[in-house]
Design a protein around this motif. Structure first.
Motif, PDB file in Angstrom:
ATOM      1  N   GLU A   1      -2.849  31.082  26.706  1.00 29.52           N
ATOM      2  CA  GLU A   1      -1.394  30.916  26.647  1.00 29.52           C
ATOM      3  C   GLU A   1      -0.757  31.375  27.951  1.00 29.52           C
ATOM      4  O   GLU A   1       0.163  30.741  28.461  1.00 29.52           O
ATOM      5  CB  GLU A   1      -0.786  31.695  25.470  1.00 29.52           C
ATOM      6  CG  GLU A   1      -1.080  31.105  24.100  1.00 29.52           C
ATOM      7  CD  GLU A   1      -2.402  31.583  23.531  1.00 29.52           C
ATOM      8  OE1 GLU A   1      -2.864  32.675  23.949  1.00 29.52           O
ATOM      9  OE2 GLU A   1      -2.992  30.887  22.679  1.00 29.52           O
TER      10      GLU A   1
ATOM     11  N   ARG B   1      -1.430  28.718  30.558  1.00 30.34           N
ATOM     12  CA  ARG B   1      -0.650  27.485  30.367  1.00 30.34           C
ATOM     13  C   ARG B   1       0.839  27.712  30.530  1.00 30.34           C
ATOM     14  O   ARG B   1       1.601  26.755  30.659  1.00 30.34           O
ATOM     15  CB  ARG B   1      -0.949  26.895  28.979  1.00 30.34           C
ATOM     16  CG  ARG B   1      -2.363  26.360  28.877  1.00 30.34           C
ATOM     17  CD  ARG B   1      -2.673  25.918  27.485  1.00 30.34           C
ATOM     18  NE  ARG B   1      -4.090  25.656  27.311  1.00 30.34           N
ATOM     19  CZ  ARG B   1      -4.695  25.673  26.144  1.00 30.34           C
ATOM     20  NH1 ARG B   1      -4.020  25.937  25.046  1.00 30.34           N
ATOM     21  NH2 ARG B   1      -5.979  25.423  26.057  1.00 30.34           N
ATOM     22  N   THR B   2       1.272  28.976  30.485  1.00 32.10           N
ATOM     23  CA  THR B   2       2.669  29.258  30.784  1.00 32.10           C
ATOM     24  C   THR B   2       2.916  29.096  32.283  1.00 32.10           C
ATOM     25  O   THR B   2       4.014  28.769  32.717  1.00 32.10           O
ATOM     26  CB  THR B   2       3.019  30.686  30.329  1.00 32.10           C
ATOM     27  OG1 THR B   2       2.604  30.841  28.983  1.00 32.10           O
ATOM     28  CG2 THR B   2       4.502  30.936  30.422  1.00 32.10           C
TER      29      THR B   2
ATOM     30  N   PHE C   1       8.342  15.882  21.575  1.00 32.02           N
ATOM     31  CA  PHE C   1       8.315  16.304  20.172  1.00 32.02           C
ATOM     32  C   PHE C   1       9.328  15.467  19.405  1.00 32.02           C
ATOM     33  O   PHE C   1      10.332  15.041  19.970  1.00 32.02           O
ATOM     34  CB  PHE C   1       8.674  17.780  20.045  1.00 32.02           C
ATOM     35  CG  PHE C   1       7.784  18.685  20.830  1.00 32.02           C
ATOM     36  CD1 PHE C   1       6.405  18.553  20.768  1.00 32.02           C
ATOM     37  CD2 PHE C   1       8.316  19.664  21.652  1.00 32.02           C
ATOM     38  CE1 PHE C   1       5.578  19.378  21.499  1.00 32.02           C
ATOM     39  CE2 PHE C   1       7.496  20.501  22.393  1.00 32.02           C
ATOM     40  CZ  PHE C   1       6.125  20.354  22.316  1.00 32.02           C
TER      41      PHE C   1
ATOM     42  N   TYR D   1      12.247  23.983  23.913  1.00 31.38           N
ATOM     43  CA  TYR D   1      11.094  24.466  23.148  1.00 31.38           C
ATOM     44  C   TYR D   1      10.298  25.530  23.908  1.00 31.38           C
ATOM     45  O   TYR D   1      10.019  26.606  23.383  1.00 31.38           O
ATOM     46  CB  TYR D   1      10.177  23.299  22.772  1.00 31.38           C
ATOM     47  CG  TYR D   1       8.912  23.746  22.093  1.00 31.38           C
ATOM     48  CD1 TYR D   1       8.873  23.939  20.715  1.00 31.38           C
ATOM     49  CD2 TYR D   1       7.749  24.016  22.822  1.00 31.38           C
ATOM     50  CE1 TYR D   1       7.721  24.373  20.093  1.00 31.38           C
ATOM     51  CE2 TYR D   1       6.597  24.453  22.207  1.00 31.38           C
ATOM     52  CZ  TYR D   1       6.579  24.633  20.847  1.00 31.38           C
ATOM     53  OH  TYR D   1       5.438  25.080  20.239  1.00 31.38           O
ATOM     54  N   GLY D   2       9.937  25.217  25.147  1.00 28.69           N
ATOM     55  CA  GLY D   2       9.114  26.132  25.947  1.00 28.69           C
ATOM     56  C   GLY D   2       9.765  27.501  26.104  1.00 28.69           C
ATOM     57  O   GLY D   2       9.190  28.518  25.698  1.00 28.69           O
TER      58      GLY D   2
ATOM     59  N   ILE E   1       9.786  29.461  22.713  1.00 28.19           N
ATOM     60  CA  ILE E   1       8.570  30.125  22.218  1.00 28.19           C
ATOM     61  C   ILE E   1       8.180  31.290  23.119  1.00 28.19           C
ATOM     62  O   ILE E   1       7.436  32.168  22.689  1.00 28.19           O
ATOM     63  CB  ILE E   1       7.360  29.164  22.092  1.00 28.19           C
ATOM     64  CG1 ILE E   1       7.040  28.514  23.413  1.00 28.19           C
ATOM     65  CG2 ILE E   1       7.550  28.143  21.009  1.00 28.19           C
ATOM     66  CD1 ILE E   1       5.613  28.049  23.483  1.00 28.19           C
ATOM     67  N   HIS E   2       8.688  31.298  24.350  1.00 28.40           N
ATOM     68  CA  HIS E   2       8.378  32.443  25.186  1.00 28.40           C
ATOM     69  C   HIS E   2       9.463  33.509  25.096  1.00 28.40           C
ATOM     70  O   HIS E   2       9.560  34.380  25.961  1.00 28.40           O
ATOM     71  CB  HIS E   2       8.140  31.999  26.627  1.00 28.40           C
ATOM     72  CG  HIS E   2       6.893  31.183  26.768  1.00 28.40           C
ATOM     73  ND1 HIS E   2       5.649  31.698  26.516  1.00 28.40           N
ATOM     74  CD2 HIS E   2       6.692  29.881  27.062  1.00 28.40           C
ATOM     75  CE1 HIS E   2       4.727  30.748  26.683  1.00 28.40           C
ATOM     76  NE2 HIS E   2       5.341  29.636  27.005  1.00 28.40           N
TER      77      HIS E   2
ATOM     78  N   ARG F   1      16.171  33.421  23.852  1.00 26.29           N
ATOM     79  CA  ARG F   1      16.910  33.018  22.665  1.00 26.29           C
ATOM     80  C   ARG F   1      18.374  32.720  22.957  1.00 26.29           C
ATOM     81  O   ARG F   1      18.993  31.902  22.284  1.00 26.29           O
ATOM     82  CB  ARG F   1      16.856  34.143  21.609  1.00 26.29           C
ATOM     83  CG  ARG F   1      15.518  34.295  20.944  1.00 26.29           C
ATOM     84  CD  ARG F   1      15.336  33.316  19.790  1.00 26.29           C
ATOM     85  NE  ARG F   1      13.969  32.800  19.752  1.00 26.29           N
ATOM     86  CZ  ARG F   1      12.926  33.509  19.382  1.00 26.29           C
ATOM     87  NH1 ARG F   1      13.070  34.746  18.993  1.00 26.29           N
ATOM     88  NH2 ARG F   1      11.722  32.983  19.408  1.00 26.29           N
TER      89      ARG F   1
ATOM     90  N   ARG G   1      10.684  19.044  30.169  1.00 32.17           N
ATOM     91  CA  ARG G   1      10.176  20.029  29.211  1.00 32.17           C
ATOM     92  C   ARG G   1       9.219  20.979  29.909  1.00 32.17           C
ATOM     93  O   ARG G   1       9.181  22.176  29.640  1.00 32.17           O
ATOM     94  CB  ARG G   1       9.467  19.269  28.086  1.00 32.17           C
ATOM     95  CG  ARG G   1       8.883  20.121  27.019  1.00 32.17           C
ATOM     96  CD  ARG G   1       8.326  19.275  25.910  1.00 32.17           C
ATOM     97  NE  ARG G   1       7.056  18.660  26.281  1.00 32.17           N
ATOM     98  CZ  ARG G   1       6.383  17.811  25.507  1.00 32.17           C
ATOM     99  NH1 ARG G   1       6.869  17.484  24.333  1.00 32.17           N
ATOM    100  NH2 ARG G   1       5.252  17.295  25.897  1.00 32.17           N
ATOM    101  N   CYS G   2       8.447  20.402  30.816  1.00 28.30           N
ATOM    102  CA  CYS G   2       7.474  21.178  31.566  1.00 28.30           C
ATOM    103  C   CYS G   2       8.180  22.081  32.579  1.00 28.30           C
ATOM    104  O   CYS G   2       7.830  23.246  32.741  1.00 28.30           O
ATOM    105  CB  CYS G   2       6.552  20.166  32.232  1.00 28.30           C
ATOM    106  SG  CYS G   2       5.285  20.823  33.230  1.00 28.30           S
TER     107      CYS G   2
ATOM    108  N   ILE H   1       9.960  25.861  31.709  1.00 31.23           N
ATOM    109  CA  ILE H   1       9.403  27.218  31.781  1.00 31.23           C
ATOM    110  C   ILE H   1       9.049  27.582  33.227  1.00 31.23           C
ATOM    111  O   ILE H   1       8.367  28.571  33.474  1.00 31.23           O
ATOM    112  CB  ILE H   1       8.179  27.406  30.848  1.00 31.23           C
ATOM    113  CG1 ILE H   1       7.106  26.368  31.126  1.00 31.23           C
ATOM    114  CG2 ILE H   1       8.594  27.366  29.383  1.00 31.23           C
ATOM    115  CD1 ILE H   1       5.814  26.634  30.364  1.00 31.23           C
TER     116      ILE H   1
END
Ligand SMILES: Nc1ncnc2c1ncn2[C@@H]1O[C@H](COP(=O)(O)OP(=O)(O)OP(=O)(O)O)[C@@H](O)[C@H]1O
Ligand SMILES: [Mg+2]
Lengths: 335, 274
Positions: free
Chosen positions: B104, B107-108, B120, B130-131, B134-135, B138, B183-184, B187
């Motif tokens: 993880e 891949r981050t 998605f 999304y990315g 999950i990291h 918020r 999306r990529c 992050i």
């Protein structure tokens, strides 16, 4: 280089096969000619082609008519019931006591509360366990594990409910009574739990189907962003499968509402309007069983009351289905 | 807790990016990498140094191991059962096959864009958010900013800014692919891996993605697999030519396409086989 050599080798071998096949066939033929010859001989089969759709339509009509007939009877007899007992009493009276012709009370609420208690307990048991199993099977289990467990789940779903009923009465209830001494022999808790156990495989199996049909490319996309497997399951796969998952839950709850044998055996026959899960209850289905087994004469109010209760049951499952459709449409994630 | 750490990381990264005038570092150092699918060896003795803030193209005939190699770089290859590797890939000096290296975490840092767009089944906004989410990021305001910045970065902001809450599957294929790039980017990875990102796209979308890659290399290191020789020549700084699981030649793109040193490279780029 090497691949080029391999390719030419392969081509040579294939050529060999082809010439062999042609040498073996006695004379040359045309596929089109053979098809035409076959067509000539097809006389009777073409009339079958015409009859089949008609037969299929007929069977479809039969099943639709049967269903309509059932609903029709239900409605007619229910109307007769409401000719004697006002709808308002049926919906608001606090007591269900139909056995006295003179001072009977026909309030459906106690039966509804019995059904709801059992259904709620079943859902509390089945939804988390069923979903967790579905996630495990679809996202974590190896192919082999899945191939072993899925059929077992389907077998579990096929166990006759009377078996579950006695399992509740003779196994679960005594254990629960060790933990909760005030628990009556007949109660809502034990059949609720057992119905939960009964519908868990259904939720697990159907949810697994819809979760494993989520394309792998989505899991890969999420994993490539550094998600853990659990995050992928919960935030990508589950939402993508939501319509199937919701459908499976609603289907399972509909079954819990309509479940009869387990509550008839282990739930008791005391309709009570309260939220106490340790005392004896009666559900709508169990009431219908009780009356059908007794000697309620045709034409008595009791006789018609089972149709009114059956109709109420029907309304409940109908609402569940509409709810399912609404939720599935509202939260659908299309891909 | 995690949110603040991540934010700090993000800030540090932005700092890094602004002050990048030193000589280029190696991001990925592959040494003697072998890879087997079961008994079949798909990669043989790969040695490659990939530098930061460059576009490295990987070319070669079908089945030569390009996808296998690029998926090894972020260990996505481990999803295939029965894969074995030997040798080493050092990302920023640390062997990614180390037991202690969490996938993880890797891949981050290393994002990936796939051959077929795979957004998605969520809204455009949720796809990009999304990315970061999950990291641990918020805060709505920060997410909004990240989403806009990423979509702008992927040259798709103007096309989608009025429909952020619509499902991503309502976009065209080319838009979906740029959304996947956004999306990529969200992050802020260090490296972006792209496996034939334009092979499912029309010529105009392809052009847009190519221009995008040119812009992105200012900030990111990009490794791109492509079947399209012109594309490799247009957009990459270095090119690696793979054949049957081996690296035949790895050099400046100009050199590969003008004066390749290996006969097989020359045959391939002139279209004599492959
Ligand atoms: N999951 C797998 N299981 C077994 N063998 C595989 C698997 N994936 C790829 N291979 C084999 O490994 C070799 C390299 O495949 P890879 O997908 O890396 O090729 P590629 O260069 O990306 O080809 P293409 O240009 O067609 O995408 C091929 O011989 C392929 O058959
Ligand atoms: Mg490939």
């Amino acid at each position: 280089m090497r691949s080029a050599r391999r390719a030419s080798h392969l081509a040579m071998r294939m050529k060999g096969v082809l010439t062999l096949a042609i040498q073996n066939s006695p004379k040359s033929f045309s596929v089109q000619e053979m098809i035409a010859a076959k067509k000539q001989k097809k006389g009777p089969s073409s009339s079958i082609e015409k009859i089949v759709p008609f037969l299929l339509l007929l069977t479809a009509i039969v099943s639709v008519l049967t269903t309509l007939g059932i609903v029709f009877t239900l409605i007619v007899e229910t109307f007769t019931f409401f000719g004697r007992i006002p709808l308002q009493e049926f919906l608001t009276a606090q007591k269900w006591y139909p056995f006295s012709e003179t001072q009977g009370s026909y309030g459906i609420l106690p039966l509804v509360s019995g059904t709801l208690k059992v259904t709620l307990i079943a859902a509390i048991v089945a939804v988390p366990i069923g979903l967790a199993s579905a996630i495990f099977l679809s996202e974590y289990a190896s192919d082999r594990t899945r191939r072993i467990i899925k059929p077992i789940l389907e077998v579990l779903a096929g166990i006759p409910t009377i078996v579950y009923g006695f399992f509740a009465l003779t196994f679960v209830t005594p254990i629960l009574r060790e933990i909760i001494p005030t628990l009556e022999i007949f109660n809502a808790l034990s059949p609720g739990i057992v119905i939960g156990i009964m519908i868990t495989p259904m939720i697990a199996s159907l949810s697994e189907d819809s979760m494993s049909s989520v394309p792998n490319s989505m899991r890969e996309g999420a994993l490539a962003l550094g998600s853990t497997k659990f995050e992928v399951s919960l935030k990508v796969v589950l939402p993508a499968a939501v319509s199937g998952v919701v459908a499976s839950i609603v289907l399972a709850i509909s079954r819990a509402i309509g479940e009869t044998m387990i509550v008839a055996v282990a739930g008791g026959s005391t309709p009570n309007l309260n939220w106490d899960i340790t005392s004896s209850i009666q559900t709508m289905t169990a009431y219908i069983v009780q009356v059908s087994q007794g000697d309620a004469g045709y034409g008595t109010t009791i006789y018609y009351s089972i149709y009114a209760v059956g109709f109420t049951l029907f309304v409940f499952t109908l609402i569940m289905n509409l709810l399912a459709q609404f939720i599935a449409r509202r939260f659908r994630e299309e891909y | 807790m995690t949110a603040t750490i991540e934010k700090q990381k993000v800030l540090e990264k932005q700092g890094d990016n602004k002050s990048s005038k030193q000589p280029k570092d190696i991001v990925y150092k592959t040494s003697e990498l072998n890879l087997w699918y079961g008994e079949i060896q798909a990669l043989k003795n790969i040695d490659l140094d990939i530098y930061e803030k460059e576009v490295t193209a990987i070319i070669g005939p079908s089945g030569c191991g390009k996808s296998t190699y690029i998926k090894t770089l972020n260990r996505m290859i481990e999803l295939v059962p029965g894969v074995k590797t030997s040798g080493e890939i050092a990302y920023r000096g640390r062997n990614i096959f180390d037991k202690s290296y969490g996938v993880e975490e890797l891949r981050t840092k290393v994002g990936m864009v796939f051959q077929k767009p795979n957004p998605f089944p969520k809204s455009i906004y949720e796809n990009v958010a999304y990315g970061p989410k999950i990291h641990g990021i918020r805060a709505k305001k920060i997410l909004d900013e990240i989403v806009e910045k990423s979509l702008r970065g992927a040259a798709i902001w103007d096309e989608v800014k009025d429909r952020l809450n619509q499902n991503a599957y309502g976009l065209s294929g080319g838009q979906q692919q740029r959304l996947c790039i956004a999306r990529c980017l969200a992050i802020e990875p260090d490296v972006i891996l792209m496996d034939e990102p334009t092979s499912a796209l029309d010529p105009i979308s392809t052009l847009k993605v190519e221009e995008l890659v040119q812009e992105l290399k200012e900030e990111f290191s990009i490794i791109i697999v492509t079947h399209n020789m012109q594309q490799a020549a247009r957009i990459s700084d270095k090119t690696a030519f793979f054949l049957n699981g081996e690296v035949v030649e790895f050099a400046e793109t100009d050199k590969i396409f003008s004066t390749p040193s290996d006969k097989r490279t020359e045959d391939y780029i002139t279209g004599r086989f492959g």
